[in-house]
Structure formats: structure tokens, C-alpha cells
Design an enzyme around this catalytic site. Structure first.
Site, PDB file in Angstrom:
ATOM      1  N   ASP A  59      19.657  84.585 125.768  1.00 33.73           N
ATOM      2  CA  ASP A  59      20.130  84.838 124.148  1.00 33.73           C
ATOM      3  C   ASP A  59      19.019  85.217 123.107  1.00 33.73           C
ATOM      4  OD1 ASP A  59      22.576  83.990 124.762  1.00 33.73           O
ATOM      5  OD2 ASP A  59      22.895  82.317 123.685  1.00 33.73           O
ATOM      6  N   ASP A 104      35.664  83.606 121.787  1.00 36.99           N
ATOM      7  CA  ASP A 104      34.911  82.302 121.351  1.00 36.99           C
ATOM      8  C   ASP A 104      35.915  81.410 120.637  1.00 36.99           C
ATOM      9  OD1 ASP A 104      32.784  83.563 122.819  1.00 36.99           O
ATOM     10  OD2 ASP A 104      32.066  84.642 120.862  1.00 36.99           O
TER      11      ASP A 104
END
Length: 240
Positions: free
Chosen positions: A8, A127
Site C-alpha cells: 500500500d 470493500d
């Protein structure tokens, strides 16, 4: 079962968040490209990258870091975070990204996703918070159930579905297997689990879940909970 390490990116650094909160970012490397190279040396085939700044901004924000990662390794790369239009998709594909992850736009403009899936290798990132889809870097939660969104793309030629229970992400509390399997069954697609993987022991259990084909490894690796090199050697021959 594909084991996919994650990087990330926040301001050019490799970080991990807890439950998607930017203020929780913990820095693990100032040179993400070195991480990518090490993952390849350990035996990885795929790399999962998220442009965290891009997810909030709605446009690429870590392009140079992504380019350097691409140049440093031969891993297949899937990438998400702030991808909202075809121009950005083309830009990443030309850079050498193998699979584009569309998240927020999948909830807000599913027809766009269907169109892009006919031209590019697209994964839909689902998500969720308490079963409902979150968007815009997880800052917004809509009224769409995650399983309903997954079912919407059942007949679309997607490359994969990547699903995350946000309440588990970065917590090392274990992946929500029930949620992951529900998404897999609703979509009918190759499904990758994400969010909260705590140990190697979870992976065989995920492999038994119908329709779950891969898992993303993030904080569990960075915090020393999982030895990827040993894991890849152990799984070779018994899991694809």
C-alpha cells in the site's frame, strides 16, 4: 490458492493502515520497489498494490513509485486506488499493470465497469462495512449490500473479485471467511480474500471455502506473523 503479497503506497512509502484509517498508517519501507523485488525472490507470482493517496483523491498520486516497482520485478501486478476513468486505466496498462482494480466506481457506475471489463483485465474491489459497500478510500458507506453488488457483476467477464471486510483490515484478527464466501457465491467469479489475515493456519481454511481462490497478505507479513518464503515452499505441490 494464490498467495498475493500487498504494498500500500502513501506518499511514496509502503505502509499499512488499520481499518482503512489514513491516520493509522505505519511505514514499513521508503523503497517499495525493494519490497516488490524481495517478494519475487521469495516465490510470489502476483503483487497487490494500492495507491492510498489516489483512493482519496480519485486520481493517481503514486505514479513514480508504481513505475519503479514495475521496473524492478517480473511479478504480475494488480493495482487499485483512485481509478475512475478509462484514461487512467490505459495509463496503468501501458505502464505494465496486469490487472486493474475498480472499487468506488463499481458501486457508483457499474455500467462503466462492465464496459471496461470487455476491453481490459478488470477486478472489482468490494470493500464493506457491516455488509454494505464503502467507497472513496472507505470514507463513504453507501446503501448497497456487498453481496448485491457482487451479484450485479455475475455475467460480466471480470478477471477477479477482491473483497475486504474493512472492520478486519490491518487488525490481524483473521479474515472474515463467511463474508468472503458469500461474495464468491454471489459473484461466481475468481475471488480473492483480503483484510485481517493473521496466520498461515487460516490459508487452508480459506482454500476450503467454495469459490475462494486467493488471499492477500499484508500486515501479517510486515509484522512477522507469516514467513512468505517458507509458505510458498510449503504450498507448492499441494495448492496451485
Amino acid at each position: 490458492m494464490e498467495i498475493i503479497p500487498a504494498i500500500d503506497l502513501k506518499e511514496g512509502q509502503a505502509v499499512r493502515l488499520t481499518k482503512g484509517l489514513m491516520e493509522s498508517a505505519k511505514i514499513y519501507s521508503d523503497e517499495p520497489w525493494r519490497l516488490a523485488k524481495s517478494f519475487e525472490e521469495l516465490g510470489a507470482k502476483w503483487l497487490h498494490i494500492v495507491d492510498l493517496n489516489g483512493a482519496f483523491a480519485g486520481e493517481p498520486k503514486n505514479l513514480e513509485s508504481i513505475r519503479k516497482i514495475r521496473e524492478s520485478c517480473n511479478l504480475k501486478i494488480e493495482l487499485g486506488g483512485g481509478i475512475r476513468d478509462e484514461a487512467t486505466i490505459k495509463r496503468y496498462v501501458e505502464l505494465g499493470v496486469d490487472r486493474i482494480i475498480l472499487g468506488s466506481v463499481a458501486m457508483k457506475n457499474p455500467e462503466f465497469v462492465k464496459e471496461m471489463a470487455s476491453r481490459y483485465k478488470i477486478a472489482v474491489g468490494i470493500d464493506a462495512k457491516e455488509g454494505y459497500v464503502a467507497a472513496e478510500g472507505w470514507a463513504e458507506t453507501g446503501k448497497v449490500k456487498a453481496t448485491e453488488l457482487a451479484a450485479l457483476f455475475r455475467e460480466v467477464p471480470l478477471d477477479a473479485i477482491i473483497c475486504t471486510d474493512i472492520s478486519k483490515d490491518g487488525t490481524l484478527e483473521g479474515i472474515n471467511r463467511e463474508f468472503t464466501q458469500a461474495i464468491a457465491e454471489a459473484s461466481g467469479h475468481y475471488t480473492i480474500a483480503s483484510g485481517g489475515l493473521a496466520s498461515e493456519e487460516e490459508i487452508p481454511l480459506l482454500a476450503q471455502a467454495k469459490g475462494v481462490d486467493g488471499v492477500i497478505v499484508g500486515k501479517a507479513f510486515y509484522e512477522g506473523r507469516i514467513d512468505l518464503g517458507t509458505l510458498y515452499k510449503r504450498l507448492s505441490g499441494c495448492l496451485n
